[in-house]
Design a protein around this motif. Structure first.
Motif, PDB file in Angstrom:
ATOM      1  N   LEU A  44      38.569 102.646   0.403  1.00  0.00           N
ATOM      2  CA  LEU A  44      38.591 104.107   0.405  1.00  0.00           C
ATOM      3  C   LEU A  44      37.810 104.653   1.587  1.00  0.00           C
ATOM      4  CD1 LEU A  44      37.913 104.804  -3.382  1.00  0.00           C
ATOM      5  CD2 LEU A  44      40.119 104.765  -2.214  1.00  0.00           C
ATOM      6  N   THR A  45      37.022 103.791   2.222  1.00  0.00           N
ATOM      7  CA  THR A  45      36.196 104.181   3.366  1.00  0.00           C
ATOM      8  C   THR A  45      36.873 103.739   4.659  1.00  0.00           C
ATOM      9  OG1 THR A  45      34.208 103.860   2.023  1.00  0.00           O
ATOM     10  CG2 THR A  45      33.912 103.996   4.415  1.00  0.00           C
ATOM     11  N   PRO A  46      37.056 104.621   5.626  1.00  0.00           N
ATOM     12  CA  PRO A  46      37.697 104.227   6.891  1.00  0.00           C
ATOM     13  C   PRO A  46      36.887 103.151   7.611  1.00  0.00           C
ATOM     14  CG  PRO A  46      37.606 106.624   6.673  1.00  0.00           C
ATOM     15  CD  PRO A  46      36.737 106.062   5.593  1.00  0.00           C
ATOM     16  N   TYR A  47      37.596 102.246   8.253  1.00  0.00           N
ATOM     17  CA  TYR A  47      36.961 101.200   9.053  1.00  0.00           C
ATOM     18  C   TYR A  47      37.122 101.521  10.531  1.00  0.00           C
ATOM     19  CZ  TYR A  47      35.497  97.939   5.496  1.00  0.00           C
ATOM     20  OH  TYR A  47      34.815  97.352   4.463  1.00  0.00           O
ATOM     21  N   ILE A  56      38.296  86.037   0.033  1.00  0.00           N
ATOM     22  CA  ILE A  56      38.473  87.144  -0.917  1.00  0.00           C
ATOM     23  C   ILE A  56      37.960  88.435  -0.297  1.00  0.00           C
ATOM     24  CG2 ILE A  56      37.794  88.099  -3.150  1.00  0.00           C
ATOM     25  CD1 ILE A  56      37.718  85.340  -4.295  1.00  0.00           C
ATOM     26  N   ALA A  57      38.814  89.446  -0.317  1.00  0.00           N
ATOM     27  CA  ALA A  57      38.436  90.794   0.105  1.00  0.00           C
ATOM     28  C   ALA A  57      38.443  91.705  -1.117  1.00  0.00           C
ATOM     29  CB  ALA A  57      39.417  91.317   1.156  1.00  0.00           C
ATOM     30  N   HIS A  58      37.584  92.713  -1.113  1.00  0.00           N
ATOM     31  CA  HIS A  58      37.550  93.684  -2.219  1.00  0.00           C
ATOM     32  C   HIS A  58      36.871  94.958  -1.730  1.00  0.00           C
ATOM     33  CE1 HIS A  58      33.216  93.295  -2.836  1.00  0.00           C
ATOM     34  NE2 HIS A  58      33.390  92.026  -2.560  1.00  0.00           N
ATOM     35  N   GLU A 113      39.070  82.119  11.200  1.00  0.00           N
ATOM     36  CA  GLU A 113      40.260  82.374  10.379  1.00  0.00           C
ATOM     37  C   GLU A 113      39.894  83.136   9.113  1.00  0.00           C
ATOM     38  OE1 GLU A 113      43.216  79.351   9.630  1.00  0.00           O
ATOM     39  OE2 GLU A 113      42.431  78.132  11.287  1.00  0.00           O
ATOM     40  N   VAL A 114      38.800  82.716   8.483  1.00  0.00           N
ATOM     41  CA  VAL A 114      38.363  83.382   7.251  1.00  0.00           C
ATOM     42  C   VAL A 114      37.992  84.831   7.531  1.00  0.00           C
ATOM     43  CG1 VAL A 114      36.563  83.428   5.475  1.00  0.00           C
ATOM     44  CG2 VAL A 114      37.581  81.244   6.170  1.00  0.00           C
ATOM     45  N   SER A 133      40.908  91.870   8.046  1.00  0.00           N
ATOM     46  CA  SER A 133      42.214  92.511   8.205  1.00  0.00           C
ATOM     47  C   SER A 133      42.667  93.202   6.926  1.00  0.00           C
ATOM     48  CB  SER A 133      43.265  91.481   8.628  1.00  0.00           C
ATOM     49  OG  SER A 133      43.595  90.604   7.556  1.00  0.00           O
ATOM     50  N   GLN A 134      42.132  92.752   5.786  1.00  0.00           N
ATOM     51  CA  GLN A 134      42.504  93.346   4.506  1.00  0.00           C
ATOM     52  C   GLN A 134      41.695  94.601   4.181  1.00  0.00           C
ATOM     53  OE1 GLN A 134      45.180  91.850   2.851  1.00  0.00           O
ATOM     54  NE2 GLN A 134      45.080  90.667   4.773  1.00  0.00           N
ATOM     55  N   MET A 135      40.480  94.680   4.711  1.00  0.00           N
ATOM     56  CA  MET A 135      39.585  95.754   4.304  1.00  0.00           C
ATOM     57  C   MET A 135      40.131  97.159   4.596  1.00  0.00           C
ATOM     58  SD  MET A 135      37.423  94.165   2.626  1.00  0.00           S
ATOM     59  CE  MET A 135      36.546  95.667   2.179  1.00  0.00           C
TER      60      MET A 135
END
Length: 265
Positions: A249-252, A194-196, A235-236, A242-244
């Protein structure tokens, strides 16, 4: 990027402080009420106790939306398997420790044993079979996780783990810990990543909660069979991270630079 609040058009800070103050008042009262009455349900089944404790989640998410204008949307619920799984979730905020109960099946959490000593909050946690780990035990902590985790999974309960081990600010990365992957491989349970982007709105250590919509993205279940813990964890981590950049709203930063910074630290 996520379509959350326009951060350039936030209400004045005094307004945000008042809203946050009202939220924390409701949060504190609801915690005391739910936790202090939870022990009356000890003779009942786990499902009954979990349903009562979950009312705390329902109320506080509703109250958060009403007072602070912070709501959420969930993508990918169709990816949840029809059997008990290990959930590995991004950890940025207090928000996800409240919200995951709202849209996942009945679950237990892996947490520090010290949390059970917190008045009211810890009392509520103690009646719903949480997996409380003594982190000072080193390798023994993983053994505790595997033993208790396999027991909970055999009862049909999902297990929620934050593999980063602590809240990580938006835009940053931290090495994922192995415990959840070891549990999944040992038990044969699938992993749900889960990404958020809750940290964009409810930052670690900040009183103010910004209005907007948290995006929660549930990934396809990852099977653990015939994999090593290292392969599974990679993998996790690859899926979550990859989703973040897509929802935050914050650049990675570039992944290679982040990995180099992590190794240097």
């Amino acid at each position: 990027m996520s379509s959350g609040a326009d951060q350039k058009h936030l209400p004045p800070r005094p307004v945000l402080y008042v809203r946050a103050f009202l939220f924390w008042i409701g949060f504190a009262i609801s915690t005391m009420v739910i936790a202090s009455t939870a022990f009356l349900l000890l003779p009942f089944s786990f499902r009954v106790r979990f349903a009562w404790i979950s009312q705390w989640t329902h109320f506080n998410l509703w109250w958060l939306g009403l007072t602070c204008g912070l709501r959420y949307r969930v993508e990918g619920q169709e990816n949840l398997p029809d059997r008990a799984a290990v959930v590995m979730a991004k950890h940025q905020s207090t928000w996800e420790t409240v919200a995951l109960q709202r849209f996942l099946p009945p679950q237990v959490w892996v947490l520090k044993r010290e949390l059970l000593r917190i008045p009211f909050f810890g009392w509520g946690l103690s009646i719903v079979k949480m997996i409380a780990i003594d982190r000072s035990a080193g390798r023994g902590a993983v053994e505790q996780l595997v033993t208790q985790g396999k027991d909970r999974l055999s009862q049909g309960l999902w297990i929620v783990i934050f593999p980063e081990g602590t809240r990580v600010p938006p835009g940053k990365r931290k090495r994922y810990k192995m415990g959840g992957a070891v549990l999944a491989v040992e038990s044969g349970a699938p992993v749900v990543p889960i990404a958020h982007n809750a940290g964009d709105f409810w930052p670690k250590g900040q009183f103010i909660k910004k209005p907007g919509t948290v995006t929660v993205r549930i990934g396809p279940a990852i099977e653990s069979r015939d994999k090593t813990p290292e392969q599974l964890l990679r993998e996790v981590e690859d899926w979550i991270e990859s989703q973040m950049p897509q929802i935050s709203l914050t650049p990675y930063a570039d992944k290679r630079k982040s990995d180099a910074d992590e190794q240097a630290a």
